[in-house]
Design a protein around this motif. Structure first.
Motif, PDB file in Angstrom:
ATOM      1  N   THR A   1      -5.842  -6.673  -0.025  1.00 37.27           N
ATOM      2  CA  THR A   1      -5.256  -5.430   0.506  1.00 37.27           C
ATOM      3  C   THR A   1      -6.202  -4.249   0.361  1.00 37.27           C
ATOM      4  OG1 THR A   1      -4.254  -4.693  -1.588  1.00 37.27           O
ATOM      5  CG2 THR A   1      -2.988  -6.255  -0.238  1.00 37.27           C
TER       6      THR A   1
ATOM      7  N   LEU B   1      -6.732  -2.714  -2.498  1.00 39.61           N
ATOM      8  CA  LEU B   1      -6.315  -1.872  -3.617  1.00 39.61           C
ATOM      9  C   LEU B   1      -7.164  -2.050  -4.876  1.00 39.61           C
ATOM     10  CD1 LEU B   1      -2.409  -1.864  -3.398  1.00 39.61           C
ATOM     11  CD2 LEU B   1      -3.936   0.102  -3.277  1.00 39.61           C
TER      12      LEU B   1
ATOM     13  N   LEU C   1       0.823  -1.204   0.000  1.00 40.07           N
ATOM     14  CA  LEU C   1       0.000   0.000   0.000  1.00 40.07           C
ATOM     15  C   LEU C   1       0.860   1.258   0.000  1.00 40.07           C
ATOM     16  CD1 LEU C   1      -2.679  -1.156   2.593  1.00 40.07           C
ATOM     17  CD2 LEU C   1      -3.143  -0.603   0.213  1.00 40.07           C
TER      18      LEU C   1
END
Length: 321
Positions: free
Chosen positions: A121, A123, A99
């Motif tokens: 994550t 994302l 990240l």
């Protein structure tokens, strides 16, 4: 110059890590032969010095740990295998580093089902993602907020690249090389590694498997009826009558549960049946079309092309046993 970090994830496949390393390293060699400076600095990056893969069959030595990489330009997430939930836990220490690097401008090149880890994550939330057709249902159930792309092998959005299909990550690497160094270098790599640069989608390879982990028994009963009767000719109203459900409400439930409308599901099952006949049978194409319940041969030809990106004749030529 770009610094590339190839992550040595737990449960990653050796082939995807090594292929990425070999192809990107050879790009530097191609540039050298042309009298140019190398473009990539490539390093294996892990949580520790050595990582065992494939239940200890292989071991990879990392050039550096993530703690030693303050900034990188490109992160390659390899293909992973095994239980995805367990894989998330094993690789969780990478998440905050990933990240941070993305927020600092790094590109992320995610190979095939490595996207399960990337999705964990956060994302990929709200973004497009290509996924292997066999992993689609599981991915959708785990990450419903991510927009799955079925028609293209590659997605490119906000410095994040994903791909669908086992070894289609080779096409993704060519795509990234083209973005960095131009079409000429990508074509050269395609020729040297004998990768089909024109491969754009995975539709010809898809085997339709309906989403059944939804907990709606009536939808499941409808799916089973459709799949067990690929040759039957019936309307959606007749199907709903058979199940004793109202059409409008049931269509909404079916779409929510499976990701397909009832009409789409029937089409996909009939196309799958036709594919099997084309692969193994000797019937002519019109016979197969009539057998799956279509009187309008042109209509089924369009449906088949839509779902396979091939004509019936081309499919038979490509896959006939």
């Amino acid at each position: 110059m770009k610094h590339i970090s190839i992550l040595v994830l737990e449960d990653a496949t050796m082939s995807s890590i090594d292929s990425s390393y070999q192809i990107l390293t050879r790009i530097n060699d191609f540039l050298k032969y042309q009298g140019k400076e190398p473009f990539y600095t490539i390093e294996m990056v892990g949580l520790q010095a050595n990582t065992a893969l494939s239940k200890g069959l292989y071991s990879i030595h990392a050039d550096k740990t993530i703690a030693a990489i303050n900034q990188t330009d490109v992160i390659v997430i390899p293909l992973i295998c095994g239980d995805f939930s367990q894989t998330f836990a094993k690789n969780k220490p990478y998440a905050s580093w990933l990240l941070s690097q993305y927020q600092n401008g790094a590109e992320i090149v995610c190979l095939c089902v490595g996207s399960f880890f990337l999705a964990s994550t956060g994302l990929l939330n709200g973004k497009k993602c290509a996924i292997h057709w066999a992993a689609r249902n599981e991915f959708v159930s785990m990450f419903p907020d991510i927009h799955i792309i079925d028609d293209n092998i590659i997605t490119d959005e906000n410095r994040i690249y994903t791909c669908g299909g086992g070894f289609s990550y080779l096409n993704l690497l060519l795509y990234v090389i083209e973005k960095h160094l131009g079409r000429e270098m990508s074509v050269l790599a395609s020729k040297m590694f004998e990768i089909d640069i024109e491969r754009k989608n995975q539709q010809p390879f898809i085997i339709f498997v309906g989403q059944k982990k939804h907990g709606d028994p009536q939808v499941l009963k409808a799916q089973e009826y459709i799949e067990n009767n690929p040759e039957a000719l019936y309307t959606i109203d007749e199907l709903c009558t058979k199940l004793a459900v109202g059409r409008r409400t049931f269509e909404r439930r079916f779409k929510k549960s499976t990701g397909n409308s009832i009409a789409e599901y029937i089409q996909r099952v009939k196309v799958e049946y036709a594919k099997k006949q084309l692969e193994t049978g000797n019937k002519n194409i019109n016979e197969i079309i009539y057998e799956v319940g279509y009187n309008d041969t042109d209509a089924f030809r369009r449906v088949f092309k839509k779902h396979t990106d091939l004509s019936l004749a081309d499919y038979r030529k490509k896959y006939r046993v």
